[in-house]
Design an enzyme around this catalytic site. Structure first.
Site, mmCIF file in Angstrom:
data_model
loop_
_atom_site.group_PDB
_atom_site.id
_atom_site.type_symbol
_atom_site.label_atom_id
_atom_site.label_comp_id
_atom_site.label_asym_id
_atom_site.label_seq_id
_atom_site.Cartn_x
_atom_site.Cartn_y
_atom_site.Cartn_z
ATOM 1 N N ARG A 1 0.988 -1.245 -0.108
ATOM 2 C CA ARG A 1 0.265 -0.286 0.246
ATOM 3 C C ARG A 1 1.467 1.264 0.126
ATOM 4 O O ARG A 1 0.769 2.040 -0.691
ATOM 5 C CB ARG A 1 -0.808 -0.026 1.028
ATOM 6 C CG ARG A 1 -1.812 1.300 1.227
ATOM 7 C CD ARG A 1 -3.002 0.638 2.323
ATOM 8 N NE ARG A 1 -2.513 1.023 3.527
ATOM 9 C CZ ARG A 1 -3.537 1.150 4.619
ATOM 10 N NH1 ARG A 1 -4.800 0.668 4.482
ATOM 11 N NH2 ARG A 1 -2.574 1.498 5.547
ATOM 12 N N GLU B 1 -15.591 7.372 6.962
ATOM 13 C CA GLU B 1 -14.718 6.238 7.580
ATOM 14 C C GLU B 1 -14.544 7.215 8.242
ATOM 15 O O GLU B 1 -15.181 8.191 8.829
ATOM 16 C CB GLU B 1 -13.346 5.905 6.940
ATOM 17 C CG GLU B 1 -13.052 7.337 6.626
ATOM 18 C CD GLU B 1 -11.376 6.833 5.218
ATOM 19 O OE1 GLU B 1 -10.849 5.190 6.342
ATOM 20 O OE2 GLU B 1 -11.046 7.199 4.904
ATOM 21 N N LYS C 1 -2.469 7.103 1.234
ATOM 22 C CA LYS C 1 -2.613 7.262 2.463
ATOM 23 C C LYS C 1 -0.919 8.444 2.827
ATOM 24 O O LYS C 1 0.063 8.376 3.224
ATOM 25 C CB LYS C 1 -2.298 5.372 3.337
ATOM 26 C CG LYS C 1 -1.968 6.381 4.659
ATOM 27 C CD LYS C 1 -1.977 4.804 5.411
ATOM 28 C CE LYS C 1 -1.790 4.702 7.229
ATOM 29 N NZ LYS C 1 -2.456 5.692 8.054
HETATM 30 N N1 PXG Z 1 -8.902 4.800 7.402
HETATM 31 C C1 PXG Z 1 -7.821 5.196 8.174
HETATM 32 C C2 PXG Z 1 -7.857 7.728 7.500
HETATM 33 C C3 PXG Z 1 -7.255 5.511 8.325
HETATM 34 O O1 PXG Z 1 -5.446 6.335 8.501
HETATM 35 C C4 PXG Z 1 -7.400 3.476 8.129
HETATM 36 C C5 PXG Z 1 -8.707 4.219 7.811
HETATM 37 C C6 PXG Z 1 -7.517 1.903 8.763
HETATM 38 O O2 PXG Z 1 -6.895 1.283 7.987
HETATM 39 P P1 PXG Z 1 -5.674 0.176 8.527
HETATM 40 O O3 PXG Z 1 -5.290 -0.051 7.272
HETATM 41 O O4 PXG Z 1 -4.892 0.862 9.569
HETATM 42 O O5 PXG Z 1 -6.772 -1.010 8.623
HETATM 43 C C7 PXG Z 1 -6.779 4.645 8.640
HETATM 44 C C8 PXG Z 1 -5.684 3.870 9.616
HETATM 45 C C9 PXG Z 1 -1.170 6.996 13.292
HETATM 46 C C10 PXG Z 1 -2.656 5.963 12.627
HETATM 47 O O6 PXG Z 1 -1.016 6.452 13.637
HETATM 48 C C11 PXG Z 1 -3.852 5.832 11.632
HETATM 49 C C12 PXG Z 1 -3.816 5.294 10.990
HETATM 50 C C13 PXG Z 1 -3.096 3.140 11.408
HETATM 51 C C14 PXG Z 1 -1.811 3.647 12.210
HETATM 52 C C15 PXG Z 1 -1.458 4.490 12.766
HETATM 53 O O7 PXG Z 1 -2.165 8.060 13.205
HETATM 54 N N2 PXG Z 1 -4.799 4.726 9.618
#
Ligand code: PXG
Length: 286
Positions: A52, A184, A151
């Protein structure tokens, strides 16, 4: 033990891992990142996260200076060097230092940073009792402006919504898309369950395609549930039997109210609890 950070090919003491004030990651949020969990010394779904990261970079025309395989190896080396058995990895690639201007041709080589650290989780009470949620007035980025599938280092959209959640006493906030549909949360994906059917917004609703989301969809289907990716509106959440969020940090967490409307019986529901157990079994084997 002092912490070491990977930066551009070497592991250096944390205090020496620095980037230029001219880095476009700092100046413009021009870069990409990943957040990954380490469970019992294993970097969970590392290949999916690295893939990703490269897709996000491709979408912003950022060429990562090491190969996908080298990135995987560098993450594992950083985790080992920091003796992290349960924790968190932050992978960051910035555009690199450049002149004061947007032109990517005037930047030097991208900077690759890998930090392995401990992780701050939601308080245990929220897992036990479920999470109240509010809808933020800040809508998710229009996919035609900055696609949420990327991301990127520009998380202001999410931060503005998170502030609204915090102001309302919530640890997360629900974000709608430009069509008024459920997108989301600021760092988590959303699911609902109604009459046994599990639904979550599709990626074209303008969301990050969460790796936990995809894993939980797989676990739910394995458990015999029907899971559909369909457009949702807030009414669907208000009237659902169960609602839960998924994310790298949150894993699977129940939502028990939205905008003051109780969801289902107001406590974490049985399917949510079962999926949480299945997810824990996958990550920790207990
Ligand atoms: N939506 C958004 C906008 C995110 O940033 C998710 C969904 C969930 O995705 P994953 O792949 O984690 O299942 C995210 C994930 C942080 C941090 O430190 C942010 C995320 C993941 C881990 C740490 O801000 N965002």
């Amino acid at each position: 033990m002092s912490k070491s950070v990977y930066i551009n090919g070497s592991l250096v003491p944390a205090a020496e891992a620095t980037v230029s004030v001219f880095d476009h990651g700092l100046l413009y949020g021009d870069g990409v990142f990943e957040g990954i969990r380490v469970y019992d010394g294993n970097v969970f779904l590392l290949q999916d996260h690295v893939n990703r990261l490269y897709e996000s970079a491709q979408a912003i025309r950022l060429s990562i200076p090491i190969t996908n395989d080298q990135m995987v190896a560098a993450v594992n080396d950083t985790v080992t060097a920091n003796q992290i058995s349960d924790g968190y990895v932050r992978l960051v690639v910035t555009r690199g230092a450049g002149t004061l201007g947007l032109d990517i041709r005037k930047t030097s080589d991208p900077v690759v940073i890998i930090i392995a650290d401990t992780i701050t989780l939601y308080p245990p009470e929220i897992y036990e009792n479920g999470m109240p949620l509010v809808t933020a007035s800040t809508i998710r980025n229009h996919p035609g402006a900055l696609n949420p599938r990327i991301k990127s280092l520009n998380y202001l959209n999410n931060i503005l919504a998170k502030i609204e959640g915090t102001d309302a006493g919530c640890v997360e906030a629900l974000m709608l898309n430009h069509k008024g549909e459920v997108a989301e949360c600021t760092g988590d994906n959303v699911f609902i369950i109604k009459n046994g059917l599990i639904r979550t917004p599709p990626t074209d609703a303008g969301i990050l395609e969460g790796i936990t989301r995809n894993t939980v969809i797989g676990l739910a289907r394995e458990a015999g549930h029907d899971v559909r990716e369909t457009a949702l509106v807030r009414h669907d959440i208000y009237t659902s039997d169960e609602c839960f969020l998924t994310g790298t940090a949150a894993e699977v967490i129940a939502v028990v109210s939205l905008d003051g409307r109780q969801i289902g019986s107001g406590v974490p529901g049985p399917i949510t609890q079962d999926l949480r157990d299945r997810f824990q079994l996958l990550t920790r084997g207990d």
